[in-house]
Design an enzyme around this catalytic site. Structure first.
Site, short mmCIF file in Angstrom:
data_model
loop_
_atom_site.label_atom_id
_atom_site.label_comp_id
_atom_site.label_asym_id
_atom_site.label_seq_id
_atom_site.Cartn_x
_atom_site.Cartn_y
_atom_site.Cartn_z
N CYS A 199 0.84 -1.20 0.00
CA CYS A 199 0.00 0.00 0.00
C CYS A 199 0.88 1.25 0.00
O CYS A 199 1.39 1.66 1.04
CB CYS A 199 -0.92 -0.01 1.22
SG CYS A 199 -1.92 1.47 1.36
N CYS A 203 -0.37 4.11 2.17
CA CYS A 203 -0.15 3.93 3.61
C CYS A 203 1.31 4.17 3.98
O CYS A 203 1.61 4.81 4.97
CB CYS A 203 -0.48 2.50 4.07
SG CYS A 203 -1.95 1.78 3.37
N ASP A 204 2.22 3.63 3.19
CA ASP A 204 3.62 3.54 3.64
C ASP A 204 4.60 4.39 2.83
O ASP A 204 5.77 4.48 3.19
CB ASP A 204 4.08 2.07 3.59
CG ASP A 204 3.25 1.21 4.53
OD1 ASP A 204 2.88 1.72 5.61
OD2 ASP A 204 2.97 0.05 4.21
#
Ligand code: NDP
Length: 316
Positions: free
Chosen positions: A136, A139-140
């Site tokens: 992701c 997200c990261d």
């Protein structure tokens, strides 16, 4: 087999499931929620969540899910461990088998079973989980500012993630197994013309290396059986973008799904083609797949279930 009647059954314990449980319990629907195989859902596999509104300093993914769980519990939602293993949605009440050993007869059902990112199946993906391997970028990606990353895949997701990461990282390699991209033309052009993105066609990742997290990827450049070149490429982050698999298998005989298995809902609502069955979160969302959009659709599903129960009195 043991049976139990409930007004609203929620399957899944990601942001969609718990948000549905919060709203439904506050509406006195006495919802029963089964958490599924991965209690807390996909967010429990990430570290810091920095884009969920309301947490200016970010929040640990597990903590966020624990907060949502406690919020649902506070209003009386009946939260249980267990996996839905079979479904009969041919008539109301719907019959859902839990762990192959108990049947829940539900007047209404919210499917919030989520989707799982696909991985290549390399041992090293597990070894470096949370240490440089991610599925992701949204997200990261932030953790890779000014670093070098690789994205695997040649579809729209891979191109979108590569473009997103290129806004943060110093360099992005896109590892594509075919000699072409499968993504839409516009996404292809965006990737091919980006100065920070280098596309490695006909490449496969065979493994990762590094003493303290990912420090590189073992690659093979294959142009036919006789032409193979193995080499190592130093990277700091390895992103998988080879598709997601929605967890809809047991419902497919009844609710409409698209060719990838995502549950099709009516317009912008969580209503499926089966009256009284609603789908929320990633299981019905091939496009956004964010915690906040899942939570929003869980809210909608609970409101729809409440309205449905008001208008349909069978045993209700
Ligand atoms: P896709 O199935 O479209 O693409 C998956 C990609 O991963 C393909 O390039 C595929 O390669 C590659 N792949 C699959 N398995 C492996 C493997 N084992 N090793 C190496 N590569 C592999 O998935 P997406 O998630 O990209 O897209 C899903 C759907 O969502 C699509 O319909 C897409 O258009 C849509 N979408 C739309 C967006 C938008 O409109 N903004 C954004 C994101 C997704 P190969 O081509 O060789 O099969």
């Amino acid at each position: 087999m043991q049976t139990e009647k409930v007004r609203l059954l929620i399957i899944g314990s990601g942001p969609a499931g718990y948000t549905a449980a919060i709203y439904a319990s506050r509406a006195n629907l006495n919802p029963v929620l089964y958490a599924g195989l991965q209690p807390g859902g996909q967010l429990t596999t990430t570290t810091e969540v920095e884009n969920f509104p309301g947490y200016p300093q970010g929040v640990d993914g597990n903590q966020l899910m624990e907060d949502l769980r406690q919020q649902a519990e506070r209003f009386g939602a009946d939260l249980r461990q267990g996996v839905a293993t079979q479904a009969d949605l041919s008539e109301r009440p719907f019959k859902i088998t839990i762990d192959g050993s108990k049947v829940i007869e539900a007047e209404t059902l919210i499917i919030a079973t989520g989707a799982a990112a696909k991985y290549l199946g390399l041992e090293d993906e597990k070894k470096y989980a949370g240490m440089g391997v991610s599925a992701c970028a949204t997200c990261d990606g932030f953790f890779y500012r000014k670093k070098t990353v690789a994205v695997v895949g040649g579809g729209d997701t891979a191109c979108e993630e590569a473009t997103y990461l290129a806004g943060l990282a110093a360099k992005v390699y896109l590892i594509v197994r075919k000699p072409f991209l499968r993504a839409s033309k516009i996404m292809q052009e965006r990737v091919m013309n980006h100065p920070k993105i280098e596309v490695l066609f006909e490449h496969n990742a065979e493994g990762l290396y590094g003493d303290n997290g990912v420090e590189g990827v073992h690659l093979v450049h294959r142009r036919g059986e006789a032409d193979e070149r193995h080499y190592d490429l130093p990277i700091d982050g390895f992103f998988l973008a080879i598709g997601h698999k929605p967890s809809s298998d047991i419902f497919k005989d009844y609710v409409q799904t698209d060719e990838a298995g995502y549950i099709v809902t009516e317009g912008n609502s969580p209503r499926t083609n089966v009256p009284g069955v609603f789908a929320a979160g990633d299981v019905a969302d091939p496009h956004y797949r964010q915690a906040i959009t899942a939570a929003g659709s869980g809210c909608k599903a609970a409101i729809e279930a409440e309205r449905f129960l008001l208008n349909n009195t069978s045993n209700g």
